[in-house]
Write a protein that holds these residues in place. Structure first.
Motif, PDB file in Angstrom:
ATOM      1  N   ILE A 147       1.292  -1.249   0.050  1.00 59.24           N
ATOM      2  CA  ILE A 147      -0.112  -0.071   0.159  1.00 59.24           C
ATOM      3  C   ILE A 147       0.746   1.839   0.300  1.00 59.24           C
ATOM      4  O   ILE A 147       1.686   2.031   1.092  1.00 59.24           O
ATOM      5  N   ALA A 148       0.687   2.045  -0.722  1.00 54.18           N
ATOM      6  CA  ALA A 148       1.160   3.721  -0.995  1.00 54.18           C
ATOM      7  C   ALA A 148       0.863   4.418   0.073  1.00 54.18           C
ATOM      8  O   ALA A 148      -0.431   4.564  -0.407  1.00 54.18           O
ATOM      9  N   VAL A 149       1.613   5.005   0.768  1.00 51.42           N
ATOM     10  CA  VAL A 149       0.605   6.018   1.993  1.00 51.42           C
ATOM     11  C   VAL A 149       1.006   7.189   0.995  1.00 51.42           C
ATOM     12  O   VAL A 149       2.110   7.394   0.840  1.00 51.42           O
ATOM     13  N   PRO A 150       0.335   8.271   0.949  1.00 48.16           N
ATOM     14  CA  PRO A 150       0.342   9.690   0.292  1.00 48.16           C
ATOM     15  C   PRO A 150       1.555   9.788   1.332  1.00 48.16           C
ATOM     16  O   PRO A 150       1.208   9.946   2.242  1.00 48.16           O
ATOM     17  N   GLY A 151       1.799  11.352  -0.067  1.00 48.39           N
ATOM     18  CA  GLY A 151       2.390  12.321   0.905  1.00 48.39           C
ATOM     19  C   GLY A 151       2.023  13.201   1.534  1.00 48.39           C
ATOM     20  O   GLY A 151       0.702  13.882   1.417  1.00 48.39           O
ATOM     21  N   CYS A 152       2.541  14.462   2.296  1.00 50.19           N
ATOM     22  CA  CYS A 152       2.069  14.874   3.167  1.00 50.19           C
ATOM     23  C   CYS A 152       0.601  16.222   2.749  1.00 50.19           C
ATOM     24  O   CYS A 152       0.359  16.524   2.350  1.00 50.19           O
ATOM     25  N   TYR A 153       1.800  16.681   1.493  1.00 49.89           N
ATOM     26  CA  TYR A 153       0.910  17.845   0.810  1.00 49.89           C
ATOM     27  C   TYR A 153       0.266  17.541   0.505  1.00 49.89           C
ATOM     28  O   TYR A 153      -0.898  17.620  -0.144  1.00 49.89           O
ATOM     29  N   PRO A 154       0.268  16.327  -0.727  1.00 47.70           N
ATOM     30  CA  PRO A 154      -0.724  15.585  -1.799  1.00 47.70           C
ATOM     31  C   PRO A 154      -2.043  14.738   0.079  1.00 47.70           C
ATOM     32  O   PRO A 154      -3.071  15.557  -0.935  1.00 47.70           O
ATOM     33  N   THR A 155      -1.758  15.350   0.635  1.00 48.51           N
ATOM     34  CA  THR A 155      -2.870  14.045   1.797  1.00 48.51           C
ATOM     35  C   THR A 155      -3.814  15.478   2.070  1.00 48.51           C
ATOM     36  O   THR A 155      -5.514  15.862   1.698  1.00 48.51           O
ATOM     37  N   VAL A 156      -3.526  16.620   2.123  1.00 40.18           N
ATOM     38  CA  VAL A 156      -3.553  17.841   2.833  1.00 40.18           C
ATOM     39  C   VAL A 156      -4.741  18.758   1.330  1.00 40.18           C
ATOM     40  O   VAL A 156      -5.902  18.548   1.910  1.00 40.18           O
ATOM     41  N   ALA A 157      -3.995  18.527   0.247  1.00 36.27           N
ATOM     42  CA  ALA A 157      -4.718  19.150  -0.875  1.00 36.27           C
ATOM     43  C   ALA A 157      -5.350  18.356  -1.321  1.00 36.27           C
ATOM     44  O   ALA A 157      -6.674  18.861  -1.200  1.00 36.27           O
ATOM     45  N   ALA A 158      -5.939  16.941  -1.303  1.00 33.31           N
ATOM     46  CA  ALA A 158      -6.610  16.345  -1.995  1.00 33.31           C
ATOM     47  C   ALA A 158      -7.706  15.977  -1.052  1.00 33.31           C
ATOM     48  O   ALA A 158      -8.943  15.485  -1.254  1.00 33.31           O
ATOM     49  N   LEU A 159      -7.797  15.875   0.505  1.00 36.94           N
ATOM     50  CA  LEU A 159      -8.584  15.580   1.592  1.00 36.94           C
ATOM     51  C   LEU A 159      -9.260  17.005   1.670  1.00 36.94           C
ATOM     52  O   LEU A 159     -10.912  16.919   1.196  1.00 36.94           O
ATOM     53  N   ALA A 160      -8.771  17.995   0.887  1.00 38.87           N
ATOM     54  CA  ALA A 160      -9.925  19.041   0.980  1.00 38.87           C
ATOM     55  C   ALA A 160     -10.626  19.505  -0.570  1.00 38.87           C
ATOM     56  O   ALA A 160     -11.442  19.765  -0.515  1.00 38.87           O
ATOM     57  N   LEU A 161      -9.939  19.527  -1.317  1.00 42.82           N
ATOM     58  CA  LEU A 161     -10.296  19.253  -2.582  1.00 42.82           C
ATOM     59  C   LEU A 161     -11.406  18.492  -3.504  1.00 42.82           C
ATOM     60  O   LEU A 161     -12.301  18.386  -4.209  1.00 42.82           O
ATOM     61  N   LYS A 162     -10.975  16.746  -2.815  1.00 45.30           N
ATOM     62  CA  LYS A 162     -11.642  15.808  -3.670  1.00 45.30           C
ATOM     63  C   LYS A 162     -13.373  15.798  -3.607  1.00 45.30           C
ATOM     64  O   LYS A 162     -13.635  15.265  -4.281  1.00 45.30           O
ATOM     65  N   PRO A 163     -13.579  16.246  -2.422  1.00 51.49           N
ATOM     66  CA  PRO A 163     -15.580  16.295  -2.091  1.00 51.49           C
ATOM     67  C   PRO A 163     -15.754  17.681  -2.816  1.00 51.49           C
ATOM     68  O   PRO A 163     -17.293  17.262  -3.449  1.00 51.49           O
ATOM     69  N   VAL A 164     -15.062  18.520  -3.089  1.00 58.19           N
ATOM     70  CA  VAL A 164     -15.654  19.473  -4.444  1.00 58.19           C
ATOM     71  C   VAL A 164     -15.344  19.739  -5.523  1.00 58.19           C
ATOM     72  O   VAL A 164     -15.200  20.444  -6.476  1.00 58.19           O
ATOM     73  N   MET A 165     -13.877  19.058  -6.165  1.00 62.03           N
ATOM     74  CA  MET A 165     -13.870  18.878  -7.950  1.00 62.03           C
ATOM     75  C   MET A 165     -15.147  18.951  -8.881  1.00 62.03           C
ATOM     76  O   MET A 165     -15.874  19.807  -9.579  1.00 62.03           O
ATOM     77  N   GLU A 166     -16.351  18.407  -8.067  1.00 60.04           N
ATOM     78  CA  GLU A 166     -17.815  18.373  -9.118  1.00 60.04           C
ATOM     79  C   GLU A 166     -18.099  19.652  -9.639  1.00 60.04           C
ATOM     80  O   GLU A 166     -18.611  20.099 -10.340  1.00 60.04           O
ATOM     81  N   PHE A 167     -17.354  20.576  -8.249  1.00 60.19           N
ATOM     82  CA  PHE A 167     -17.970  21.956  -8.659  1.00 60.19           C
ATOM     83  C   PHE A 167     -17.567  22.862  -9.191  1.00 60.19           C
ATOM     84  O   PHE A 167     -17.358  24.367  -9.257  1.00 60.19           O
ATOM     85  N   ILE A 168     -16.055  22.539  -9.459  1.00 62.43           N
ATOM     86  CA  ILE A 168     -14.551  23.218  -9.613  1.00 62.43           C
ATOM     87  C   ILE A 168     -14.596  23.536 -11.346  1.00 62.43           C
ATOM     88  O   ILE A 168     -14.242  22.604 -11.866  1.00 62.43           O
ATOM     89  N   GLN A 169     -14.438  24.373 -12.077  1.00 59.90           N
ATOM     90  CA  GLN A 169     -14.265  25.452 -12.901  1.00 59.90           C
ATOM     91  C   GLN A 169     -12.076  25.429 -13.011  1.00 59.90           C
ATOM     92  O   GLN A 169     -12.015  26.045 -12.495  1.00 59.90           O
ATOM     93  N   GLY A 170     -11.757  25.126 -14.269  1.00 59.27           N
ATOM     94  CA  GLY A 170     -10.013  25.195 -14.406  1.00 59.27           C
ATOM     95  C   GLY A 170      -9.572  24.728 -13.764  1.00 59.27           C
ATOM     96  O   GLY A 170     -10.483  23.476 -12.651  1.00 59.27           O
ATOM     97  N   THR A 171      -7.902  25.125 -13.655  1.00 59.98           N
ATOM     98  CA  THR A 171      -6.822  24.582 -12.181  1.00 59.98           C
ATOM     99  C   THR A 171      -7.191  25.092 -10.814  1.00 59.98           C
ATOM    100  O   THR A 171      -7.006  26.129 -10.755  1.00 59.98           O
ATOM    101  N   PRO A 172      -7.265  24.258  -9.611  1.00 62.96           N
ATOM    102  CA  PRO A 172      -7.187  24.705  -9.065  1.00 62.96           C
ATOM    103  C   PRO A 172      -5.883  25.430  -8.340  1.00 62.96           C
ATOM    104  O   PRO A 172      -4.789  24.641  -9.112  1.00 62.96           O
ATOM    105  N   ILE A 173      -5.129  26.143  -7.668  1.00 70.01           N
ATOM    106  CA  ILE A 173      -4.149  26.734  -6.797  1.00 70.01           C
ATOM    107  C   ILE A 173      -3.887  26.402  -5.312  1.00 70.01           C
ATOM    108  O   ILE A 173      -5.447  26.552  -4.417  1.00 70.01           O
ATOM    109  N   VAL A 174      -2.910  25.745  -4.994  1.00 71.21           N
ATOM    110  CA  VAL A 174      -2.536  25.060  -4.003  1.00 71.21           C
ATOM    111  C   VAL A 174      -1.426  25.689  -3.628  1.00 71.21           C
ATOM    112  O   VAL A 174      -0.351  25.644  -3.872  1.00 71.21           O
ATOM    113  N   ASN A 175      -1.363  27.103  -1.910  1.00 72.32           N
ATOM    114  CA  ASN A 175      -0.472  27.935  -1.788  1.00 72.32           C
ATOM    115  C   ASN A 175      -0.124  27.125  -0.552  1.00 72.32           C
ATOM    116  O   ASN A 175      -1.232  26.736   0.737  1.00 72.32           O
ATOM    117  N   ALA A 176       0.541  26.205  -0.159  1.00 70.11           N
ATOM    118  CA  ALA A 176       0.871  25.032   1.185  1.00 70.11           C
ATOM    119  C   ALA A 176       2.249  25.763   1.929  1.00 70.11           C
ATOM    120  O   ALA A 176       3.390  25.803   0.858  1.00 70.11           O
TER     121      ALA A 176
END
Length: 333
Positions: A147-176
């Motif tokens: 099992i591949a355990v995600p990286g730290c930045y991808p964990t915080v970014a994906a947990l925030a974004l995945k539930p709302v991706m259907e509402f998003i147009q264009g490219t999200p910007i992640v500043n961490a």
């Protein structure tokens, strides 16, 4: 459940050792260093704060120990450099062990993207199908080898974004912004507290950018920053919403996604790093301003971003409660 940790001398490794030591269903049998040290030594000699609390011996690893290891443990956690994990994991799998890997060796599905990001090719005996273990979005069957355990930045970014991706147009910007522990324990001038000043790094070329994109199913602009603090990540994410998407729709999507996941906390105000340091939580706050979505999210990079997520996945693998062994505030480093 008998376990071993490789790379136990590093920051994520020692956090794993501590979590497994205190876990009610896992037993730490072996802790191996990330390099071939000449002699075994107590882990408390590297981390004096563990003196009197943890009598684990840090051992050098040699390949002739593999058959003995396979007889003594069931589960192995790898907190090793990427290429070291890539070489060792297939050997452990062949010996019948279950491997949770915290490196980036197996996270990216596309071999060409992996080679570009990490600079080496995976071994031919690497398993073909390796689950990417973003814990709240993964259901393990208990039969997986690796099992591949995600990286730290991808964990915080994906947990925030995945539930709302259907509402998003264009490219999200992640500043961490991450604390210096994310760079590992090895001494280097650029991660010394005397040298660190808040600054962006690896702009548009960080190896976590393709991992975030893979996880959310969309291209992403990712700008990491190094902060002059020890641990934790704070991410501020910006995205353009589709027409007629409301704040209530965003909040409902987040609530629905995480209603059954107690290690994600939806906050009524932007989280601070101190809210999550020493915990296995990811805290998320969402704001809609016109058609712009702003997501603020925070994790402890060594716990939710590494060791605690690995243990959470092991809980999942063995059909244990997600929070088992992960609710006490702590942290070794």
């Amino acid at each position: 459940m008998p376990c071993a940790v490789f790379g136990a001398s590093g920051y994520s490794g020692v956090e794993l050792v501590w979590l497994l030591h205190n876990h009610p269903q896992f037993t730490l049998i072996h802790a191996f260093s990330s390099s071939a040290r000449e002699e075994a030594e107590p882990i408390a000699s590297l981390y004096p704060q563990l003196t009197g609390q943890l009598d684990v011996i840090l051992q050098p690893w040699h390949s002739d120990l593999l058959s003995q290891l396979a007889q003594q443990v069931r589960v192995v956690f790898l907190a090793l450099p990427h290429e070291a994990s890539a070489q060792l994991a297939p050997q452990l799998i062949k010996a019948g062990l279950v491997v949770f890997d915290l490196s980036g060796a197996f996270r990216l599905n596309d071999n060409a993207v992996h080679e570009q990001a990490y600079g080496f090719k995976r071994a031919p005996d690497t398993p073909k199908h390796i689950p990417y273990g973003l814990a709240e979005w993964t259901q393990l069957q208990g039969s997986e080898q690796l099992i591949a355990v995600p990286g730290c930045y991808p964990t915080v970014a994906a947990l925030a974004l995945k539930p709302v991706m259907e509402f998003i147009q264009g490219t999200p910007i992640v500043n961490a912004v991450s604390g210096v522990s994310g760079a590992g324990r090895k001494a280097a001038a650029h991660t010394s507290f005397c040298e660190v000043s808040l600054a962006a790094y690896a702009v548009a070329q960080h190896r976590h950018q393709p991992e975030i994109a893979q996880s959310i199913g969309s291209d992403v602009l990712f700008v990491p920053h190094l902060g002059n603090f020890k641990r934790g990540i704070l991410a501020t994410i910006y995205a353009q919403l589709a027409t007629d998407v409301t704040e209530q729709m965003v909040e409902q999507a987040l609530r629905t996604a995480y209603a059954a996941h107690p290690l994600v906390r939806l906050r009524q105000q932007p989280p601070a790093i101190n809210d999550v340091v020493g915990t296995a939580f990811c805290d998320i706050h969402a704001v809609v301003h016109g058609q712009q979505l702003i997501l603020c999210a925070a994790i402890d990079n060594l716990l939710k971003g590494a060791a605690a997520q690995a243990v959470q996945l092991a809980n999942n693998y063995f059909k244990l409660p997600a929070t088992l062994g992960l609710t006490s505030r702590g942290g070794v480093v």
